[in-house]
Design a protein around this motif. Sequence first.
Motif, short mmCIF file in Angstrom:
data_model
loop_
_atom_site.label_atom_id
_atom_site.label_comp_id
_atom_site.label_asym_id
_atom_site.label_seq_id
_atom_site.Cartn_x
_atom_site.Cartn_y
_atom_site.Cartn_z
N THR A 103 0.96 -1.19 0.04
CA THR A 103 0.16 0.15 -0.01
C THR A 103 0.90 1.28 -0.05
N ASP A 104 0.36 2.41 -0.56
CA ASP A 104 1.10 3.46 -0.64
C ASP A 104 1.32 4.02 0.90
N ASP A 105 0.34 4.16 1.70
CA ASP A 105 0.81 4.54 3.09
C ASP A 105 1.70 3.69 3.70
N GLY A 106 1.70 2.38 3.69
CA GLY A 106 2.54 1.30 4.07
C GLY A 106 3.96 1.63 3.63
N ARG A 107 3.93 2.06 2.26
CA ARG A 107 5.28 2.21 1.79
C ARG A 107 5.98 3.51 2.22
N ARG A 108 5.03 4.83 2.31
CA ARG A 108 5.68 5.86 3.10
C ARG A 108 5.98 5.53 4.42
N GLY A 109 5.18 4.69 5.07
CA GLY A 109 5.85 4.32 6.42
C GLY A 109 7.25 3.72 6.43
N ILE A 110 7.35 2.73 5.66
CA ILE A 110 8.55 2.20 5.44
C ILE A 110 9.86 3.18 5.10
N ILE A 111 9.67 4.23 4.38
CA ILE A 111 10.58 5.03 4.04
C ILE A 111 10.85 5.92 5.10
N ARG A 112 9.95 6.42 5.87
CA ARG A 112 9.99 7.10 7.22
C ARG A 112 10.70 6.39 8.01
N ALA A 113 10.65 5.08 8.28
CA ALA A 113 11.17 4.09 9.13
C ALA A 113 12.74 4.12 8.94
N VAL A 114 12.94 3.82 7.60
CA VAL A 114 14.30 3.83 7.00
C VAL A 114 15.16 5.16 7.10
N ILE A 115 14.58 6.34 7.11
CA ILE A 115 15.18 7.75 7.51
C ILE A 115 15.45 7.59 8.99
N GLY A 116 14.37 7.21 9.78
CA GLY A 116 14.50 7.05 11.05
C GLY A 116 15.43 6.29 11.74
N ARG A 117 15.94 5.18 11.19
CA ARG A 117 16.88 4.33 11.31
C ARG A 117 18.32 5.20 11.17
N ALA A 118 18.26 5.59 10.07
CA ALA A 118 19.47 6.66 9.66
C ALA A 118 19.88 7.59 10.87
N LYS A 119 18.68 8.46 11.03
CA LYS A 119 18.80 9.49 12.07
C LYS A 119 19.20 8.85 13.49
N ALA A 120 19.06 7.70 13.61
CA ALA A 120 19.11 7.22 14.94
C ALA A 120 20.61 6.58 15.14
N ARG A 121 21.46 6.55 13.85
CA ARG A 121 22.90 6.30 13.99
C ARG A 121 23.44 7.31 14.71
N PRO A 122 24.57 6.79 15.62
CA PRO A 122 25.43 8.00 16.22
C PRO A 122 26.46 8.53 15.03
N ARG A 123 26.24 9.97 14.65
CA ARG A 123 26.68 10.48 13.68
C ARG A 123 28.21 10.24 13.55
N ALA A 124 28.83 10.44 14.74
CA ALA A 124 30.46 10.25 14.53
C ALA A 124 31.02 8.91 14.22
N ASP A 125 30.26 7.71 14.94
CA ASP A 125 30.63 6.36 14.88
C ASP A 125 30.19 5.68 13.92
N ASP A 126 28.97 6.07 13.34
CA ASP A 126 28.30 5.26 12.38
C ASP A 126 27.79 6.12 10.86
N SER A 127 28.67 7.04 10.55
CA SER A 127 28.01 7.83 9.35
C SER A 127 27.72 7.01 8.17
N PRO A 128 28.89 6.06 7.70
CA PRO A 128 28.75 5.37 6.44
C PRO A 128 27.54 4.61 6.30
N ALA A 129 27.05 3.70 7.72
CA ALA A 129 25.64 3.05 7.78
C ALA A 129 24.38 4.07 7.51
N ALA A 130 24.49 5.14 8.25
CA ALA A 130 23.44 6.25 8.04
C ALA A 130 23.50 6.63 6.62
N GLY A 131 24.38 6.91 5.83
CA GLY A 131 24.42 7.39 4.53
C GLY A 131 23.89 6.25 3.78
#
Length: 363
Positions: A103-131
């Motif tokens: 579903t489109d709503d589900g897909r948007r939720g997945i995209i938000r979750a992926v971006i959220g996972r990136a934001k939750a990564r410690p910036r200095a220690d895990d920037s490649p994974a966040a990228g």
Amino acid sequence: MRRASIPALFIFVLLASPGWAADEEMLRANVASFQGALSLKDYDSAERYLKEAMRLGEELYGPRDPRVALMTGNLAETYLAADLHRQALITFEKAQALYDPQTDDGRRGIIRAVIGRAKARPRADDSPAAGRLYAEAEDKAEAWFGKDSRELADAKVMRADYIYLSPTPDATRMKRLYDDAADIYRKIDGESSPELVHIYHQYGKVRLAMDNARSAIEYFDRALGVLKTHKQRDRELMVRATMIQALDKIGDEERCIAETELFAVLLGEGDRKDAKPLVRVPPSYPVSAAQMGTQGWVQFTYGINKHGHVVNPTVVKADPPGVFEKSALKAFEKWRYAPKVIGGQTVDSDGYEIIITYDLQNR
């Protein structure tokens, strides 16, 4: 939990369905309490109310219901806002697994979750994974919604914002992402797209950081031009605050005063006892004090005139005495504040205090 910014809310849209029984009414009450706690930045209470709503939702609709997925995503956003990154990361992963990719709503939720996972990564220690996660969000947005979709533009902006905040930002890649997103927004909404405000503001801040204040002013003007059509008070305050810094740098005193007064009126009436500077000039560290390893502070009382200038700064106390007062006063006289507003007009005010510190580690 620590208190931080408030996450976006989507819950009430999906939960407003008819025919609720007692448990459903209780669920709705918990969601309302959750939103109220967020408005107060009380994240401990917000977590408690939302977890209870999730428990009821799982019992009423099943653990994989879209409403449960959405609440799980909001719980992750709450953890992220409270700087509880590990809990946020785990909960975003759970939310991503719950969203329906058909579903489109589900897909948007997945995209938000992926971006959220990136934001939750410690910036200095895990920037490649966040990228890599930001890139994954872009790929999903393009595959699911197309190359000219708002979802893709939003993902590009999120990735560019991440680069902007990196310790060593890649200016070329960041600009390309912002440019690509801006082109998409223009195709969708035209030149007055409200999303362009953020991009122009970011462009301006980058140029201001590079000591290109005149170019920064051009972008801030573009952002303010869009804001004439799409009023966003908080965003306008942010743009005008950085505009004032740029105007101060090039010495355009007339326009700087005008912008300072506009900023103050937009900010609204109040005593300004918690005055924060719009322009802060760091004091120079006395050479002899630095050589001797001397640290200290200077306390001032001062007023703010109707144009935002510091007036009548007076040394109340200094430690050690006779070392930092002259340097602190020379810098402090150049600071600029939002003046007090009464009846829609800026006025002179006094009774303020500040302590300027001298720390060798942060000189």
